[in-house]
Design an enzyme around this catalytic site. Structure first.
Site, short mmCIF file in Angstrom:
data_model
loop_
_atom_site.label_atom_id
_atom_site.label_comp_id
_atom_site.label_asym_id
_atom_site.label_seq_id
_atom_site.Cartn_x
_atom_site.Cartn_y
_atom_site.Cartn_z
CE1 TYR A 126 -3.38 -2.74 0.62
CE2 TYR A 126 -4.57 -0.81 1.36
CZ TYR A 126 -4.56 -2.12 0.94
OH TYR A 126 -5.74 -2.81 0.86
CG ASP A 152 -7.98 -5.05 1.80
OD1 ASP A 152 -8.91 -4.72 2.55
OD2 ASP A 152 -8.00 -4.86 0.56
CG ASP A 196 -13.46 -7.56 2.39
OD1 ASP A 196 -13.20 -6.98 3.46
OD2 ASP A 196 -14.07 -7.01 1.44
CE LYS A 215 2.65 -17.04 -4.42
NZ LYS A 215 1.78 -18.23 -4.63
CG ASP A 224 -1.04 -20.03 -3.09
OD1 ASP A 224 -0.49 -20.18 -1.98
OD2 ASP A 224 -0.50 -20.41 -4.16
C1 IPM Z 1 -10.18 -1.68 4.42
C2 IPM Z 1 -10.37 -0.99 3.09
C3 IPM Z 1 -9.23 -0.04 2.81
C4 IPM Z 1 -7.97 -0.87 2.70
C5 IPM Z 1 -9.38 0.85 1.56
C6 IPM Z 1 -10.67 1.61 1.56
C7 IPM Z 1 -8.23 1.80 1.43
O1 IPM Z 1 -10.53 -1.93 2.07
O2 IPM Z 1 -10.13 -0.98 5.45
O3 IPM Z 1 -10.12 -2.91 4.46
O4 IPM Z 1 -7.68 -1.44 1.65
O5 IPM Z 1 -7.25 -0.96 3.71
MN MN Z 2 -10.75 -3.96 2.79
#
Ligand code: IPM
Ligand code: MN
Ligand code: NAD
Length: 359
Positions: A140, A242, A246, A186, A218
């Site tokens: 990032y 990240d 999710d 990785k 992976d």
């Molecule tokens: C999160 C979000 C952020 C990230 C974005 C919005 C910059 O996806 O907080 O998980 O990637 O960290």
């Molecule tokens: Mn996110």
């Protein structure tokens, strides 16, 4: 009377809707106690671009630095996708300015909804692990970072101390849990992961009571769905964290369930749902406010050591789900506000029971 200074950043999309839920719960929990919360709402993200031409105005950053803790709902949306400085850049700048390197994302499957998971119930029931995501380095933030019509560069850069402190954090968390750390990297391809793995081994040597395993990202992504109960504490690089967090939201069944905490070595911590501003459902009063409500509980416990209050909120949220009150993402028809009112009623009933979530 003890007073805590909280900066609230409602942001965009469903952000203001769920922030109101979090703040209403906060007010309810302080009733009849000897502490108070002083809330200061500030512009952030797309809303700040509209008002001040930038996603992280100086006034917002200054207030955040002075706060005892920060609550953020969500930012971003299609309206600002073509801006030179997007809402997301404000979030990254805030994390960096406050040096919030440790992002703690707990994944639990509440008993009341384990049958609602898209995965088989016996695979997910009782599942309880934490993703420790490095938040101020890696892909990032590494330089160079640029793109033009013909080429683009991102850089996955880490200094050894950045890796060491996040891995140390994971071990400290594992010490009070099931004593197992899974480091996700990785290392079969990436140079940064080779250093990551070496440092993970060095840190592990200082914690003989804790088991360390390494997984490639992976394979980890597959195992997370196949056998989520095998995990206790997962520690990983910013972008891997990240993505897998999710992914992990599929285990309990909705992104709208998951809170998070971000800590620096010193200074205020920030608490926010792991999801975004959900523009597809904004303004409809159907967003699940649990991610925000549980972020408030995390703040009470981790920044203010108000353990009873945090527990009360978590139990009230669980009891509300048990009563069948569920938002649309979980197949119910409760609105955002109705769900929150039900949680507040449960809080007002009082009585904390033993043994429950501890994030
Ligand atoms: C999160 C979000 C952020 C990230 C974005 C919005 C910059 O996806 O907080 O998980 O990637 O960290
Ligand atoms: Mn996110
Ligand atoms: P998102 O997390 O906003 O939404 C993904 C899906 O999950 C959508 O279908 C959404 O409706 C659903 N969802 C999310 N939260 C929910 C909730 N509380 N209740 C019910 N359903 C919920 O991700 P996206 O659509 O990819 O991104 C939208 C915007 O949010 C983008 O601008 C993105 O950059 C931003 N974003 C911000 C943050 C943050 O503020 N920390 C995090 C992730 C994404």
């Amino acid at each position: 009377m003890k007073s805590y200074k909280i900066v609230a950043l409602p942001g965009d999309g469903i952000g203001p809707e769920i922030m109101k839920c979090g703040l209403d719960v906060l007010e309810a929990i302080s009733e009849g106690t000897d502490y108070r919360f002083q809330i200061s709402k500030k512009a952030f993200g797309g809303a700040a671009i509209d008002q001040f031409g930038e996603p992280l105005p100086k006034e917002t950053l200054d207030a955040a630095k002075e706060a005892d803790a920060i609550l953020l709902a969500a930012i971003g949306g299609p309206k600002w996708d073509e801006e030179t400085e997007r809402p997301e850049a404000g979030l990254l700048a805030l994390r960096k300015a406050l040096a919030l390197f440790a992002n703690i994302r707990p994944i639990q499957v509440p008993a009341a909804i384990s049958h609602l998971s898209p995965l088989k119930e016996d695979r997910v029931a009782g599942c309880d692990f934490i993703v420790v995501r490095e938040l101020t380095g890696g892909l990032y933030f590494g330089e160079p970072k640029q793109w033009n019509e013909h080429e683009a560069t991102d850089t996955l850069y880490y200094q050894a101390y950045e890796i060491e402190r996040i891995i140390e954090k994971a071990f400290l968390i594992a010490r009070s849990r099931d004593k197992k750390v899974t480091s996700v990297d990785k290392a079969n391809v990436l140079a940064s992961s080779k250093l990551w793995r070496k440092i993970a081994e060095q840190v592990a040597a200082r914690y003989p009571e804790i088991t360390l395993e390494h997984l490639y990202v992976d394979a980890a992504s597959m195992l997370l769905i196949q056998n989520p109960k095998k995990f206790d504490v997962i520690v990983t690089e910013n972008m891997f964290g990240d993505i897998i967090s999710d992914e992990a939201s599929v285990i309990p069944g909705s992104l709208g369930l998951l809170p998070s905490a971000s800590h620096a070595e010193n200074g205020p911590s920030l608490y926010e749902p792991i999801h975004g501003s959900a523009p597809d459902i904004a303004g409809q009063n159907i967003a699940n406010p649990i991610s925000m409500i549980l972020s408030v509980a995390m703040m009470l416990r981790q920044s203010f050591q108000l353990h009873e209050a945090a527990k009360k909120i978590e139990q009230a949220t669980n009891r509300t789900m048990e009563s069948g009150c569920l938002t649309k993402d979980l197949g119910g028809n409760a609105t955002t506000t109705a769900f929150t009112e039900a949680v507040i009623k449960e809080i007002q009933k009082g009585a904390v029971q033993n043994g429950t979530n501890t994030f």
